[in-house]
Scaffold this active site. Structure first.
Site, PDB file in Angstrom:
ATOM      1  N   HIS A   1       0.851  -1.196   0.000  1.00  0.00           N
ATOM      2  CA  HIS A   1       0.000   0.000   0.000  1.00  0.00           C
ATOM      3  C   HIS A   1       0.882   1.240   0.000  1.00  0.00           C
ATOM      4  O   HIS A   1       2.109   1.155   0.146  1.00  0.00           O
ATOM      5  CB  HIS A   1      -0.963  -0.003   1.186  1.00  0.00           C
TER       6      HIS A   1
ATOM      7  N   ASP B   1       6.018   4.404   4.702  1.00  0.00           N
ATOM      8  CA  ASP B   1       6.966   3.412   5.225  1.00  0.00           C
ATOM      9  C   ASP B   1       6.959   2.107   4.435  1.00  0.00           C
ATOM     10  O   ASP B   1       7.696   1.178   4.759  1.00  0.00           O
ATOM     11  CB  ASP B   1       6.697   3.130   6.720  1.00  0.00           C
ATOM     12  N   HIS B   2       6.142   2.045   3.366  1.00  0.00           N
ATOM     13  CA  HIS B   2       6.105   0.813   2.566  1.00  0.00           C
ATOM     14  C   HIS B   2       6.607   1.010   1.134  1.00  0.00           C
ATOM     15  O   HIS B   2       6.783   0.043   0.409  1.00  0.00           O
ATOM     16  CB  HIS B   2       4.684   0.234   2.563  1.00  0.00           C
TER      17      HIS B   2
ATOM     18  N   HIS C   1      -7.149  -1.928   5.756  1.00  0.00           N
ATOM     19  CA  HIS C   1      -6.298  -0.853   6.268  1.00  0.00           C
ATOM     20  C   HIS C   1      -6.964   0.489   5.954  1.00  0.00           C
ATOM     21  O   HIS C   1      -8.027   0.522   5.345  1.00  0.00           O
ATOM     22  CB  HIS C   1      -4.917  -0.980   5.618  1.00  0.00           C
TER      23      HIS C   1
ATOM     24  N   ASP D   1      -0.176  -3.839   5.956  1.00  0.00           N
ATOM     25  CA  ASP D   1      -0.707  -3.589   7.284  1.00  0.00           C
ATOM     26  C   ASP D   1      -2.203  -3.906   7.245  1.00  0.00           C
ATOM     27  O   ASP D   1      -2.851  -3.657   6.242  1.00  0.00           O
ATOM     28  CB  ASP D   1      -0.586  -2.121   7.635  1.00  0.00           C
TER      29      ASP D   1
END
Ligand SMILES: [Zn+2]
Length: 305
Positions: A62, A66-67, A142, A212
């Site tokens: 996604h 941070d991804h 999420h 997540d």
């Protein structure tokens, strides 16, 4: 070669000295798949002595920073190192637009073909396959569209017993057919059953990456019985309401999900920066699912152990 994962980043949104943001390298005999690419991922790949150029496919769950923030650096380095092979990226809608803008504004010309596939985060689909492996998406729950990825090895050919080749003078053209399950008939017409000529191949291995997500209530068929499930556990269960509010999971919830899906092993990751020590994550999860470990940057897990 046994499939394995190398943890490049086990931390949640705020990076810490010991935990990089999300990133995992799934290594097979023929290739390395990168799953999520938080800031600093390319440095982690170097630190743990893996090859950036061996990565031909990247899977982004996604578009929280941070991804995926590490992608720009990774692509740029692959270009600087003279990459010629295509790079495929699988990601939710929006990434292509961001990369196109970045390349345009910086006037960057890549010497390789960058193919960005848009992943539909509302349904489970087979999104990639090569000769060894198939990759499936699965919708997560999420704050923004988010997809899990499930990697499944294909059934391998049977192993032909070398001594049988010489003993029965099996011609070259028949060997692949026998590996695929055919019997062998010699010149005199005698039939040799396949099971007397071959050994079982290694069982196909499977790996699921769930990050997540608010823990899913239903156990998806696509991950039923997988060898290894990597599941986020941003919080311990005493912070369940925070997990709920932020669309994340607790260690206990991840373990209960692992039980439901009858997975063989669970690795917890995506830990909030508030936790220095991770022992409580294992203690909490192992109350309901025994075969559990925590991810640590630089740690390698074999998919079947
Ligand atoms: Zn997120």
């Amino acid at each position: 070669m046994a499939l394995s994962i190398l943890i490049l980043g086990s931390g949640a949104a705020t990076p810490s000295v010991n935990r990089n943001p999300s990133g995992i390298l799934l290594k097979s005999e023929s290739s390395s798949f990168l799953i999520d690419c938080g800031e600093g991922t390319q440095l982690q790949i170097r630190k743990y002595k893996e090859s950036i150029q061996r990565i031909d496919q990247v899977f982004i769950t996604h578009l929280h920073a941070d991804h995926y923030l590490g992608l720009f650096g990774l692509i740029s380095t692959q270009g600087l190192l003279g990459r010629e092979r295509d790079l495929e990226i699988f990601a939710p809608k929006g990434l292509k637009e961001m990369i196109d803008v970045q390349l345009k504004i910086t006037n960057t010309y890549l010497c390789f073909k960058l193919i960005i596939h848009e992943v539909d985060c509302s349904q489970s689909l087979m999104i990639f396959e090569n000769k060894d492996i198939q990759v499936f998406s699965y919708p997560l729950n999420h704050k923004i569209p988010c997809s899990a990825y499930v990697f499944k090895e294909k059934i391998k050919p049977r192993n032909l017993i070398p001594s049988k080749i010489t003993e029965l003078k099996i011609p070259v053209y028949m060997r692949n057919k026998i590996k695929m399950g055919e019997d062998f008939i010699d010149d005199s017409g005698k039939i040799y059953a396949n099971r007397t000529l071959t050994l079982d191949p290694q069982k196909p291995q499977s790996f699921a990456y769930f990050s997540d997500t608010k823990v899913l209530t239903k156990a998806p068929d696509v991950i039923q019985g997988v060898d290894l499930l990597y599941h986020e556990s941003t919080f311990l269960h005493d912070m369940q309401s925070r997990a709920e509010k932020t669309y994340h999971s607790t260690a206990l919830q991840a373990a209960e999900f692992a039980v439901k899906c009858e997975v063989k092993k669970l690795v917890l990751g995506h830990f909030s920066a508030r936790y220095n020590e991770l022992t409580d994550f294992v203690l909490e999860a192992s109350k309901v699912f025994a075969n559990v470990e925590v991810a640590k940057d630089g740690k390698q897990f074999f998919i079947s152990e």
